[in-house]
Design a protein around this motif. Structure first.
Motif, PDB file in Angstrom:
ATOM      1  N   ARG A  23      16.180 -61.913 -93.746  1.00  0.00           N
ATOM      2  CA  ARG A  23      16.161 -62.499 -92.403  1.00  0.00           C
ATOM      3  C   ARG A  23      17.129 -61.789 -91.451  1.00  0.00           C
ATOM      4  O   ARG A  23      17.189 -62.134 -90.287  1.00  0.00           O
ATOM      5  N   LYS A  24      17.865 -60.813 -91.928  1.00  0.00           N
ATOM      6  CA  LYS A  24      18.845 -60.144 -91.074  1.00  0.00           C
ATOM      7  C   LYS A  24      18.216 -59.299 -89.980  1.00  0.00           C
ATOM      8  O   LYS A  24      18.888 -58.853 -89.073  1.00  0.00           O
ATOM      9  N   HIS A  25      16.905 -59.074 -90.051  1.00  0.00           N
ATOM     10  CA  HIS A  25      16.262 -58.301 -88.992  1.00  0.00           C
ATOM     11  C   HIS A  25      16.213 -59.087 -87.684  1.00  0.00           C
ATOM     12  O   HIS A  25      15.972 -58.522 -86.634  1.00  0.00           O
ATOM     13  N   PHE A  26      16.459 -60.395 -87.743  1.00  0.00           N
ATOM     14  CA  PHE A  26      16.518 -61.178 -86.523  1.00  0.00           C
ATOM     15  C   PHE A  26      17.864 -60.926 -85.847  1.00  0.00           C
ATOM     16  O   PHE A  26      18.901 -60.931 -86.485  1.00  0.00           O
ATOM     17  N   ASN A  27      17.824 -60.719 -84.557  1.00  0.00           N
ATOM     18  CA  ASN A  27      19.060 -60.508 -83.806  1.00  0.00           C
ATOM     19  C   ASN A  27      19.454 -61.831 -83.170  1.00  0.00           C
ATOM     20  O   ASN A  27      19.185 -62.072 -82.005  1.00  0.00           O
ATOM     21  N   GLY A  28      20.057 -62.704 -83.949  1.00  0.00           N
ATOM     22  CA  GLY A  28      20.411 -64.021 -83.455  1.00  0.00           C
ATOM     23  C   GLY A  28      19.185 -64.904 -83.339  1.00  0.00           C
ATOM     24  O   GLY A  28      18.162 -64.653 -83.945  1.00  0.00           O
ATOM     25  N   ILE A  29      19.291 -65.902 -82.509  1.00  0.00           N
ATOM     26  CA  ILE A  29      18.188 -66.834 -82.312  1.00  0.00           C
ATOM     27  C   ILE A  29      17.560 -66.554 -80.957  1.00  0.00           C
ATOM     28  O   ILE A  29      18.184 -66.754 -79.927  1.00  0.00           O
ATOM     29  N   LYS A  30      16.352 -66.033 -80.977  1.00  0.00           N
ATOM     30  CA  LYS A  30      15.591 -65.749 -79.760  1.00  0.00           C
ATOM     31  C   LYS A  30      16.443 -65.042 -78.713  1.00  0.00           C
ATOM     32  O   LYS A  30      16.384 -65.360 -77.533  1.00  0.00           O
ATOM     33  N   GLY A  31      17.295 -64.127 -79.160  1.00  0.00           N
ATOM     34  CA  GLY A  31      18.065 -63.307 -78.241  1.00  0.00           C
ATOM     35  C   GLY A  31      19.256 -63.984 -77.582  1.00  0.00           C
ATOM     36  O   GLY A  31      19.880 -63.406 -76.707  1.00  0.00           O
ATOM     37  N   VAL A  32      19.578 -65.213 -77.997  1.00  0.00           N
ATOM     38  CA  VAL A  32      20.745 -65.871 -77.403  1.00  0.00           C
ATOM     39  C   VAL A  32      22.011 -65.385 -78.086  1.00  0.00           C
ATOM     40  O   VAL A  32      21.970 -64.808 -79.174  1.00  0.00           O
ATOM     41  N   GLU A  33      23.127 -65.632 -77.444  1.00  0.00           N
ATOM     42  CA  GLU A  33      24.412 -65.210 -77.984  1.00  0.00           C
ATOM     43  C   GLU A  33      24.645 -65.821 -79.369  1.00  0.00           C
ATOM     44  O   GLU A  33      24.331 -66.991 -79.598  1.00  0.00           O
ATOM     45  N   ASN A  34      25.186 -65.035 -80.275  1.00  0.00           N
ATOM     46  CA  ASN A  34      25.470 -65.508 -81.623  1.00  0.00           C
ATOM     47  C   ASN A  34      26.535 -66.594 -81.571  1.00  0.00           C
ATOM     48  O   ASN A  34      27.628 -66.368 -81.071  1.00  0.00           O
ATOM     49  N   LYS A  35      26.192 -67.766 -82.109  1.00  0.00           N
ATOM     50  CA  LYS A  35      27.124 -68.891 -82.114  1.00  0.00           C
ATOM     51  C   LYS A  35      27.577 -69.256 -83.516  1.00  0.00           C
ATOM     52  O   LYS A  35      28.159 -70.288 -83.730  1.00  0.00           O
ATOM     53  N   LYS A  37      26.664 -69.702 -87.783  1.00  0.00           N
ATOM     54  CA  LYS A  37      25.688 -69.872 -88.844  1.00  0.00           C
ATOM     55  C   LYS A  37      24.351 -70.371 -88.285  1.00  0.00           C
ATOM     56  O   LYS A  37      24.305 -71.265 -87.447  1.00  0.00           O
ATOM     57  N   VAL A  38      23.260 -69.794 -88.791  1.00  0.00           N
ATOM     58  CA  VAL A  38      21.917 -70.127 -88.319  1.00  0.00           C
ATOM     59  C   VAL A  38      21.258 -71.097 -89.298  1.00  0.00           C
ATOM     60  O   VAL A  38      21.353 -70.937 -90.504  1.00  0.00           O
ATOM     61  N   TYR A  39      20.581 -72.098 -88.753  1.00  0.00           N
ATOM     62  CA  TYR A  39      19.815 -73.057 -89.537  1.00  0.00           C
ATOM     63  C   TYR A  39      18.356 -72.624 -89.504  1.00  0.00           C
ATOM     64  O   TYR A  39      17.800 -72.379 -88.435  1.00  0.00           O
ATOM     65  N   TYR A  40      17.728 -72.508 -90.666  1.00  0.00           N
ATOM     66  CA  TYR A  40      16.321 -72.122 -90.764  1.00  0.00           C
ATOM     67  C   TYR A  40      15.489 -73.356 -91.085  1.00  0.00           C
ATOM     68  O   TYR A  40      15.558 -73.888 -92.197  1.00  0.00           O
ATOM     69  N   ALA A  41      14.706 -73.783 -90.118  1.00  0.00           N
ATOM     70  CA  ALA A  41      13.856 -74.966 -90.308  1.00  0.00           C
ATOM     71  C   ALA A  41      12.829 -74.704 -91.401  1.00  0.00           C
ATOM     72  O   ALA A  41      12.282 -73.607 -91.503  1.00  0.00           O
ATOM     73  N   LEU A  42      12.606 -75.686 -92.223  1.00  0.00           N
ATOM     74  CA  LEU A  42      11.580 -75.672 -93.268  1.00  0.00           C
ATOM     75  C   LEU A  42      11.841 -74.672 -94.389  1.00  0.00           C
ATOM     76  O   LEU A  42      10.944 -74.380 -95.165  1.00  0.00           O
ATOM     77  N   ASP A  43      13.046 -74.138 -94.489  1.00  0.00           N
ATOM     78  CA  ASP A  43      13.299 -73.138 -95.530  1.00  0.00           C
ATOM     79  C   ASP A  43      13.255 -73.719 -96.938  1.00  0.00           C
ATOM     80  O   ASP A  43      13.048 -72.989 -97.896  1.00  0.00           O
ATOM     81  N   ASP A  44      13.396 -75.023 -97.066  1.00  0.00           N
ATOM     82  CA  ASP A  44      13.345 -75.641 -98.398  1.00  0.00           C
ATOM     83  C   ASP A  44      12.347 -76.789 -98.434  1.00  0.00           C
ATOM     84  O   ASP A  44      12.483 -77.737 -99.210  1.00  0.00           O
TER      85      ASP A  44
END
Length: 106
Positions: A23-35, A37-44
């Motif tokens: 998942r590191k190919h994503f540059n943050g969340i939809k291009g917003v400033e990195n805040k 840890k990222v939460y991934y919906a439905l990952d489990d």
């Protein structure tokens, strides 16, 4: 001495790390400033009884049934699937423009 639990934890950690690395190919969340840890919906979701796997012919039938006016609840009953399985599929299909979202859902 290494225990089975210790080995399992190490394997799980490696699997999780591989998952996150993919998942590191994503540059943050939809291009917003990195805040942070990222939460991934439905990952489990599978651990909560939700299945996102569908046969293509069933997806086409869900599209047809939904377009013809059946509710998510009715479609879930037809396929003997969890309501969440169907709702997530319909959201997916609507986002991709395959079906038109309706005012009613369940």
């Amino acid at each position: 001495m290494t225990t089975v639990v210790g080995i399992e934890d190490a394997v799980i950690t490696r699997i999780e790390q591989k998952y996150l690395n993919k998942r590191k190919h994503f540059n943050g969340i939809k291009g917003v400033e990195n805040k942070g840890k990222v939460y991934y919906a439905l990952d489990d979701c599978d651990s909560h009884g939700i299945s996102l796997d569908w046969y293509e012919e069933d997806v086409e039938e869900v599209d047809r049934l939904y377009t013809n006016g059946l509710t998510v609840k009715q479609i879930a009953k037809h396929f003997k699937r969890n309501i969440d399985d169907v709702a997530i599929l319909i959201i997916d299909r609507a986002i991709k423009g395959k079906i038109q979202p309706k005012g009613r859902f369940v």
